[in-house]
Each structure stands twice: as structure tokens, then as C-alpha cells.
Design an enzyme around this catalytic site. Structure first.
Site, short mmCIF file in Angstrom:
data_model
loop_
_atom_site.label_atom_id
_atom_site.label_comp_id
_atom_site.label_asym_id
_atom_site.label_seq_id
_atom_site.Cartn_x
_atom_site.Cartn_y
_atom_site.Cartn_z
N GLY A 219 -6.34 -3.97 -8.04
CA GLY A 219 -7.66 -2.31 -7.22
C GLY A 219 -6.34 -1.35 -6.57
N SER B 246 0.87 -0.83 -0.22
CA SER B 246 -0.51 0.19 -0.06
C SER B 246 1.14 1.40 -0.05
CB SER B 246 -0.85 0.13 0.71
OG SER B 246 -1.88 -0.78 0.71
N SER C 254 -13.63 1.64 3.15
CA SER C 254 -12.61 1.40 1.78
C SER C 254 -11.73 2.18 1.77
CB SER C 254 -13.38 0.81 0.62
OG SER C 254 -12.70 1.50 0.01
N ASP D 260 -7.12 -7.40 4.69
CA ASP D 260 -6.62 -8.88 3.60
C ASP D 260 -5.83 -9.80 4.29
OD1 ASP D 260 -7.00 -7.48 1.53
OD2 ASP D 260 -4.75 -5.62 2.18
N ARG E 148 -13.00 -14.16 -1.12
CA ARG E 148 -12.55 -14.95 -0.20
C ARG E 148 -13.08 -15.97 0.62
NH1 ARG E 148 -7.89 -10.26 -0.18
NH2 ARG E 148 -6.63 -10.69 -1.75
N LYS F 242 -13.13 -9.02 -3.36
CA LYS F 242 -11.47 -8.69 -3.52
C LYS F 242 -10.87 -9.72 -4.47
CE LYS F 242 -11.16 -6.44 0.02
NZ LYS F 242 -10.70 -5.38 0.00
#
Ligand code: S3P
Length: 459
Positions: A126, A55, A198, A346, A377, A373
């Protein structure tokens, strides 16, 4: 005549069999090349170097590109996702290169990007697609952003809606999906309460706000990773946080920075899991980013009774960094949900694997975001762990896991092309009674390129 005919027939025969042979060879080398075998493992000990934060690496290239001057990034993550971000900015005329192991980004200012000569391709990332859309909404050229098959199925309306509210001209396929087409249009500041928890949506709005008239306010119902806010402040943006509100006003320019990227907590999570569930293990992971908006997993594991120590807490470039010591632990099942989910989003696949070895039931709630995702998942983890004999069920917003598995059984597993699924299954495989095979395991490249080599190092 007969001789010519026989020679011709023989040639066709050789050609077709060699073509078949070649195709088989190709499949074996390249088709199977992507499959990985994981053998049961007893324990893991020592120090492990974890790759840099994904990130933060993305954000450093993005802000470096639109800042004035030379940004130097130490420990940049050279993974497929972050390389895709570099590629997008190179296509828009930014010089980005390595010098003495540092990534140099020669930023051209807020309005220095050039129209790319072709579509921008974010591949599987993404983060690249959503964050870059905020920046591109403020440019004075047309641009199209595309990516791989997985990204084309992921919801983009979550950024299209707020960016459109700001005045952006951004269109997606069926109003929702990539490719995204962005045209020049003046932007205005907005007040926006995030309907989904988000960080990518928040960051897209904050990036667009740099090009807007007037102040923008983003209201977060609960905290999500705040690397964008930290880095914007470092680059000189006029940004402040008051309670759940992030308030940002446009400024004339961002100023290039020197950034050191810590190791990625999300990648460290697989080693934390191995140390906890493999007996007689003791590991230390140094220099890990422990930003409070990222380490929900630590809180959940400590509640389960995990023996984890966070050592040498320090601040590097505005980010909390520490060393993490983990020892094998007897864990008990817990229930997680609500505000902890976005700060461990995550890590939930690997958390599900850890929960298999805890005493009692673990319930994961409010985690429906997992379904959008890189793969679904919830479905992926439940389906694949069941193949190994795990007692795990999907719920509409999470999973219910019955623990106390001393071992799982070997199986042929699917990664769904999702790095976090492949790495989580690999850890589960270490606790199996025989080897597992993970198909398409090379997807780990997007965040942890040498993952399979590194896990070999344990004993
Ligand atoms: C990310 C935010 C999260 C996370 C993703 C990286 C980021 O996505 O799952 O891997 O760098 O901002 P969401 O914002 O969709 O939750």
C-alpha cells in the site's frame, strides 16, 4: 488387439494416477509449505537483530530515484514490499543495484523518469501504491499502477481526491480502487486538511507538491509518521512544519544523499511483546528507530506497567534511534484511543495479544483504520484469537479484550495473507498450551522475511 487396448488403458491409468500423485505432491510441498507451526515457548533472552525500517526504505528509493546523483542506502530492507518499490523505479529507467551491501540508486532528477513499458506492480505494498501515485501525478507520461488481490480492495480514493484537487489526472476502478491510471496533467499547490490520519496520504500530497506550481500546505489533525518530511528536508526540499501544518514549496532539484536505515520499530514490537508476556525474559534490541511518531506502543505499554528502557538515544539521518531493553512484566489493562492510534497503528494487532495477558480489561477505540489495512485487522485478530479461547470482542472501531489469560489453547489459524496478523498470532501461539498452525504464514516476507527463523532463537 486386446494387447494394444490393455497397454493403452494401462498408460492412461498411470498417467492419471501420476498426475494425481504429482498434484498431491505439489500441494504438500507448496500448499502446506506456507503453513507454520508455533510451539509454546517459556522465555526469550538475549540480543536480537531486527530488520530495517520498511517505511524509510521505501522513501529512500523513491526520493533517491527523483534526486540528482547517486543515493547510497545502508541497511536497506530487502523485503517483498520494498523490492516492489525498487522494481517500479527500475521499470522507469532508474539504475538500482547493490554495491558492498549498500543499495545504490542512480537518481535522474525530478523529471528523469522514463515511461515504463508495462504496468507498475506494487504487489502487496500500500505504501508503494499511495506514495508513488504522488510522484507519478507529476510526470509527462501515462502510467498504470496495479497490485495483488489485497491491494485491489484497499481504498485509493483517499489519495485520488487530494491529487485530483491538485490537478492530477488519476482514475481508479469505480473511482476508488486499484488499478490506478495516471495521465500527464499540470499540478497546483493546495491547502489540504487530512480527513484520514494517514502518513501515506500526507506523503502522496508532499511528493506531488514537488511538481506543483506554488506552495502546498497539508494540515494534520494529529501527528502521523513523519519520515517523508524528515527525508525531504535531507534531500534539500523547501519544507517546514508549523504546528499542525506542513508547508512545502517546489524547488528545481533534490540532491542525492547517504542514508542509513534504522531497524523497524514495528518489527521490534513482536519481540517486545514476547519479552513482556513470556516469563523470565530479558532482551535488548539495538539500533531501533524510535521516531516519536512511531512509538505510541511504548507509551501504551508503559502505562500498563511494562518494564521497558529506551537506551542510548541518538539521531541518525534526522531519525531518532535507540536501543530498547525489555523485561517480563505484570501488566494492567488500559483504554487507548484518539491521537495515540495513528502513532501505533501497525502495532495494534500485537498490542491486542499483549493485552490478553494484562490484568483486567483493555479497550481500543478510534481504530477503524485497521479495517482497511492488508486485511480487516479487527476481524482477523478477534476471529483467530477466539479460536484460541481468548476473551476478545470486536467493536465498530476497535476491540475489547479481557486479560489475565495465563495460557491459550492450540488451534488452526488463518493469517489472511497479512504479515502483521501472522506475526501477532505467532506470539500468541507461544503462550498456548499446545502448538498452533498458522496458514499462509509466508506473508511475513513483506516486512520481516526471516521472522520464523529468528523467533526460534529464543528458549
Ligand atoms: C505507512 C503508513 C501507515 C502504515 C503503513 C506504512 C507509511 O499507513 O499503516 O504500514 O509508510 O507511510 P496509513 O498511512 O494508511 O495509516
Amino acid at each position: 488387439m486386446y494387447f494394444i487396448f490393455a497397454t493403452f488403458a494401462l498408460l492412461i491409468y498411470f498417467y492419471s494416477t501420476s498426475l494425481l500423485f504429482f498434484l498431491l505432491l505439489w500441494y504438500n510441498f507448496f500448499g502446506d509449505f506456507m503453513n507454520v507451526i508455533i510451539k509454546p515457548k517459556k522465555s526469550i533472552n538475549g540480543k536480537f537483530l531486527i530488520p530495517s525500517d520498511k517505511s524509510i526504505s521505501h522513501r529512500a528509493v523513491m526520493l533517491g530515484s527523483i534526486a540528482n546523483g547517486r543515493t547510497e542506502i545502508e541497511n536497506f530492507l530487502e523485503s517483498a514490499d520494498c523490492l516492489a518499490t525498487i522494481d517500479c523505479f527500475r521499470k522507469m529507467g532508474i539504475n538500482i543495484f547493490f554495491e558492498n551491501k549498500k543499495l545504490i540508486v542512480e537518481g535522474k532528477g525530478l523529471h528523469g523518469l522514463k515511461p515504463p513499458s508495462s504496468n507498475l506492480d506494487v504487489k502487496n505494498s500500500g505504501t508503494t501504491m499511495r506514495l508513488i501515485s504522488g510522484i507519478l501525478s507529476g510526470q509527462n507520461f501515462d502510467v498504470e499502477i496495479t497490485g495483488d488481490e489485497s491491494i485491489k480492495k484497499r481504498p485509493m480514493d483517499r489519495i485520488i481526491t487530494p491529487l485530483t484537487k491538485m490537478g492530477a489526472d488519476i482514475k481508479g476502478k469505480s473511482s476508488k480502487f486499484a488499478p490506478l491510471k495516471i495521465k500527464p496533467s499540470p499540478l497546483n499547490g493546495i491547502n489540504y486538511e487530512l480527513p484520514v490520519k494517514s502518513a501515506q496520504v500526507k506523503s502522496a500530497i508532499l511528493f506531488a507538491s514537488l511538481y506543483a506550481n506554488g506552495q502546498t500546505m497539508v494540515i494534520e489533525p494529529s501527528p502521523t509518521r513523519d519520515h517523508t518530511e524528515i527525508m525531504l528536508e535531507a534531500f534539500g526540499a523547501d519544507i517546514k512544519k508549523i504546528g499542525t501544518k506542513i508547508i512545502i514549496s517546489p524547488i528545481g532539484e533534490l540532491i542525492a544523499q547517504k542514508i542509513t536505515v534504522p531497524s523497524d520499530f514495528s518489527s521490534a514490537a513482536y519481540f517486545i511483546a514476547m519479552a513482556l508476556v513470556l516469563e523470565n525474559s530479558h532482551i535488548v534490541l539495538e539500533n531501533i528507530g524510535v521516531n516519536p511518531t512511531r512509538i505510541g506502543l511504548i507509551h501504551a505499554l508503559c502505562e500498563m506497567g511494562a518494564d521497558i528502557n529506551i537506551l542510548n538515544n541518538r539521531k541518525v539521518c534526522g531519525e531518532m534511534v535507540a536501543d530498547i531493553e525489555v523485561k517480563s512484566s505484570k501488566l494492567r489493562g488500559i483504554k487507548i484511543g484518539g491521537d495515540i492510534i495513528p502513532i501505533m497503528i501497525d502495532e495494534i494487532p500485537i498490542f491486542a495479544v499483549i493485552a490478553l495477558f494484562a490484568n483486567g480489561k483493555t479497550i481500543i477505540e478510534n481504530a477503524e483504520e485497521l479495517m482497511v489495512k492488508e486485511s480487516n485487522r479487527i476481524f482477523a485478530m478477534v476471529t483467530e484469537l477466539k479460536k484460541m479461547g481468548a476473551n476478545i470482542e470486536a467493536t465498530p472501531d476497535g476491540m475489547i479484550i479481557s486479560g489475565t489469560h495465563t495460557s491459550l489453547k492450540g488451534a488452526n489459524l488463518e493469517s489472511y495473507g497479512d504479515h502483521r496478523i501472522a506475526m501477532s498470532l505467532a506470539v500468541a501461539g507461544m503462550k498456548a498450551d499446545s502448538e498452533i498452525i498458522i496458514k499462509n504464514a509466508d506473508c511475513v516476507d513483506v516486512s520481516f522475511p526471516d521472522f520464523f527463523k529468528k523467533i526460534e532463537l529464543g528458549n
